[in-house]
Design a protein around this motif. Structure first.
Motif, PDB file in Angstrom:
ATOM      1  N   VAL A 156      31.279   8.733 -68.316  1.00 45.89           N
ATOM      2  CA  VAL A 156      32.555   9.166 -67.353  1.00 45.89           C
ATOM      3  C   VAL A 156      32.011   9.232 -65.858  1.00 45.89           C
ATOM      4  O   VAL A 156      30.858   9.793 -65.861  1.00 45.89           O
ATOM      5  CB  VAL A 156      33.571  10.171 -67.774  1.00 45.89           C
ATOM      6  N   THR A 205      26.864   7.424 -59.751  1.00 48.75           N
ATOM      7  CA  THR A 205      27.747   6.507 -59.108  1.00 48.75           C
ATOM      8  C   THR A 205      27.352   5.481 -58.678  1.00 48.75           C
ATOM      9  O   THR A 205      27.659   4.409 -59.045  1.00 48.75           O
ATOM     10  CB  THR A 205      28.826   7.380 -58.304  1.00 48.75           C
ATOM     11  N   ASN A 258      39.328  14.219 -62.621  1.00 47.50           N
ATOM     12  CA  ASN A 258      39.742  12.733 -62.361  1.00 47.50           C
ATOM     13  C   ASN A 258      38.651  11.727 -62.897  1.00 47.50           C
ATOM     14  O   ASN A 258      38.140  10.862 -62.081  1.00 47.50           O
ATOM     15  CB  ASN A 258      39.744  12.598 -60.929  1.00 47.50           C
ATOM     16  N   GLY A 317      33.489  11.425 -62.364  1.00 55.67           N
ATOM     17  CA  GLY A 317      34.420  12.217 -61.614  1.00 55.67           C
ATOM     18  C   GLY A 317      34.031  13.146 -60.559  1.00 55.67           C
ATOM     19  O   GLY A 317      32.559  12.919 -60.199  1.00 55.67           O
ATOM     20  N   TYR A 369      28.426   1.749 -60.475  1.00 58.67           N
ATOM     21  CA  TYR A 369      29.479   0.777 -59.808  1.00 58.67           C
ATOM     22  C   TYR A 369      28.770   0.028 -58.997  1.00 58.67           C
ATOM     23  O   TYR A 369      29.415  -0.706 -57.902  1.00 58.67           O
ATOM     24  CB  TYR A 369      30.582   1.818 -58.923  1.00 58.67           C
ATOM     25  N   ARG A 405      36.675   9.002 -64.633  1.00 51.52           N
ATOM     26  CA  ARG A 405      36.765   7.702 -64.768  1.00 51.52           C
ATOM     27  C   ARG A 405      36.010   6.930 -65.745  1.00 51.52           C
ATOM     28  O   ARG A 405      34.865   7.298 -65.870  1.00 51.52           O
ATOM     29  CB  ARG A 405      36.678   6.820 -63.462  1.00 51.52           C
ATOM     30  N   ASP A 406      36.479   6.006 -66.530  1.00 54.37           N
ATOM     31  CA  ASP A 406      35.503   5.569 -67.678  1.00 54.37           C
ATOM     32  C   ASP A 406      34.467   4.584 -66.839  1.00 54.37           C
ATOM     33  O   ASP A 406      34.881   3.794 -66.160  1.00 54.37           O
ATOM     34  CB  ASP A 406      36.318   4.730 -68.565  1.00 54.37           C
ATOM     35  N   ALA A 407      33.324   4.547 -67.225  1.00 52.19           N
ATOM     36  CA  ALA A 407      32.202   3.949 -66.592  1.00 52.19           C
ATOM     37  C   ALA A 407      31.451   3.027 -67.547  1.00 52.19           C
ATOM     38  O   ALA A 407      30.547   2.396 -67.288  1.00 52.19           O
ATOM     39  CB  ALA A 407      31.373   4.755 -65.870  1.00 52.19           C
TER      40      ALA A 407
END
Length: 252
Positions: free
Chosen positions: A18, A228, A25, A20, A232, A27-29
């Motif tokens: 995850v 991150t 907050n 955040g 992403y 988010r599944d990663a």
């Protein structure tokens, strides 16, 4: 001089990665085993897994995740989160982790560093330190409990004690830089690097390719950690390594 390392970080909750801000907050990663295998193929030098599920189920899940990951990757990986005694370290190392990360538990009980180093060797013990600049003190302060509690300890004093007690490495997160994507905290990283003889993994603030060069050249970090921007696909590890090599940074 040792080659510099690029280290993706996976925050794992209930068996999923995850991401955040301050654990809010989320988010599944993705699946941690799949992501770990991908980073291994892409040329990451090491991985850090942080178990952010404090429950007993989370701990059991993490042992399973560690075991499955160990079968899929060839690079070293560190596991931290919820490790408060030597038996916890043993369980995670037996599941296949190469190193253990300890943070709050080490501040509350510094003897844990000594005991872990004595039992498993200093190379296994990574002391994670969350530090924030204290204006009143004119230096950085240690925070615990996921950055929620000021410990009333000067970060540089704590880093020195951790090294003296047998830590083999420091994972140093700047709370001021974390999540900003404005770059690593160079003054903090440099102060720690100048003070210690053990390796420093810089964490917090990575947002662009040049930030990695800066933390190696100016911060004198031994490794740079990010989450991150890798999860992403904002930055690929092969292109990052190529860029660092072209600038004369010795990279694995």
């Amino acid at each position: 001089m040792l080659a510099k390392r690029i280290v993706p970080c996976l925050d794992v909750k209930d068996g999923r990665v995850v991401k955040g801000v301050n654990f809010v907050n989320l988010r599944d990663a993705g699946d941690p085993v799949e992501l770990a295998a991908l980073y291994d193929r892409e040329g990451a030098d090491e991985l850090v897994f942080l178990d952010i599920s404090a429950s007993a189920e989370g701990r059991a899940t993490m042992v399973d995740v560690v075991r499955r990951t160990a079968g899929e990757i060839s690079i070293p990986f560190t596991v931290g989160g919820g490790i408060s005694q030597v038996d916890d370290m043993k369980r995670i190392l037996r599941a296949g982790a190469d190193k253990i990360g300890i943070n709050t538990a080490a501040v509350l009980n510094p003897q844990l560093i000594s005991d872990g180093a004595q039992r498993f060797g200093s190379q296994c013990i990574v002391v994670a330190v969350d530090a924030k600049y204290n204006e009143e003190w004119g230096t950085w302060e240690v925070y615990t409990h996921g950055g929620r509690k000021a410990a009333g300890i000067k970060a540089l004093d704590w880093l020195k004690e951790a090294q003296e007690r047998g830590a083999g490495e420091i994972l140093l997160t700047s709370m001021d830089a974390d999540g900003t994507k404005d770059g690593f905290d160079l003054p903090l990283t440099r102060a720690a690097s100048d003070l210690l003889s053990i390796p420093i993994i810089a964490s917090g603030g990575a947002g662009r390719q040049e930030h990695f060069y800066d933390v190696f050249a100016e911060g004198r970090a031994d490794a740079a950690l990010a989450a991150t921007i890798f999860h992403y696909k904002e930055l690929g590890i092969p292109e990052l390594k190529q860029d660092l090599k072209s600038k004369g940074v010795e990279i694995r």
